[in-house]
Scaffold this active site. Sequence first.
Site, PDB file in Angstrom:
ATOM      1  N   ALA A 156      -3.467  -4.935   7.714  1.00  0.00           N
ATOM      2  CA  ALA A 156      -3.762  -4.128   6.529  1.00  0.00           C
ATOM      3  C   ALA A 156      -2.494  -3.918   5.709  1.00  0.00           C
ATOM      4  CB  ALA A 156      -4.409  -2.817   6.933  1.00  0.00           C
ATOM      5  N   CYS A 157      -2.241  -2.671   5.299  1.00  0.00           N
ATOM      6  CA  CYS A 157      -1.110  -2.406   4.401  1.00  0.00           C
ATOM      7  C   CYS A 157       0.248  -2.456   5.090  1.00  0.00           C
ATOM      8  CB  CYS A 157      -1.307  -1.061   3.701  1.00  0.00           C
ATOM      9  SG  CYS A 157      -2.594  -1.120   2.438  1.00  0.00           S
ATOM     10  N   SER A 158       0.277  -2.633   6.398  1.00  0.00           N
ATOM     11  CA  SER A 158       1.551  -2.796   7.104  1.00  0.00           C
ATOM     12  C   SER A 158       1.819  -4.244   7.459  1.00  0.00           C
ATOM     13  CB  SER A 158       1.572  -1.933   8.372  1.00  0.00           C
ATOM     14  OG  SER A 158       1.667  -0.560   8.056  1.00  0.00           O
TER      15      SER A 158
END
Length: 374
Positions: A156-158
């Site tokens: 995801a966003c990481s």
Amino acid sequence: MSQQVVISGVGVWHPKESISNEELVDSYNAYVDKFNQENKADIEAGNVQSMPYSSAEFIEKASGIKSRYIYRKEGALDVDRMKPLIAPRGDEELSHQAEIAVEAAKLALSSANLQASDIDAVIVSCAYTQRAYPAIAIEVQEALKIEGFGFDMLVACSAATFGMHRAYEMLYAGNAKRVLVINPELVSPQINYTDRDSHFIFGDVATATVMELSDTAKSDHVYNVLSTKALTKFSNNIRSNFGYMTRAEDVDPYGPDKLFHQAGRKVFKEVCPLAAAHIEAHLASHDIAPEGVKRWWLHQANINMNTLICKRLLGRDASQEEAPIVLDEFANTASAGSVIAFGLNHQDLVSGDVGVLCSFGAGYSIGSLVIQKR
């Protein structure tokens, strides 16, 4: 380990087309009028809930976003479609996501003063890949004529920072000499353009970083990676249920729950203290106080989150110079946000300056790198 792992190049690519808040709101509100009119009887009977209007002012205040880049603008603002129109490509053609990955990779290689032939590993790490297999990374490897290996990873966003973590470990172990980490965030197809609370959040972009050992780095701006740190904690507050299982479940494969959705207030309340504590602990492992950090390249999800996290760390508001914000132009670009902030705001630092590159998002997941200008 006899050699220092470094970041030697970074590239930021974005599409030519963009959508302003005003354009997005005009389209959304027109859709609201259409929906409410078509469902007037059911709304009045209490069987269907009317849709609320939005405003450009609301979006900017809630997020700090003013505009966003989009891979294909056609269709996204059409009230009878409300999604981008992207032409399918044959199996023998370069995929859309690989195409933007290659563009970012070329910029990063130029920044590192390297050729594609100098790379021996490719990691494509992002929020979504457009297919399960073959890996986008292997397709990019082929397109760039890179010898070695490649693989995809989704966090995801990481994803960007986690991808850099894997590159760091591969270099440390001697499994690769130079690694290209690419974040082709083609997220517009996963946006629900009919949802007031999320239709404005994301933009399309591709970023890339080159990581290698210090003794081979020959770029103008080299950053020593002092260490990496990761944390995951399961949460359903940011979710997308899209996947092949829908075929067997006999449900709408493109229903609202299959697109990006979140419980924004819960995310804000839970992620901010988690991220601040994570960063503080990471810095403490090097006996570095937050005040000793020259630059904060934080995940670009929401300006209010970044403001609060910096305030928790510094005890005051951070300046734009200290903690660059790129949300106004790029919007939330999933995992690429912190890399954009780094790519556009790192050349002015001098030898010895310390910075923190950190992302946080669905999972929950948090990834950070403490880096120092060589």
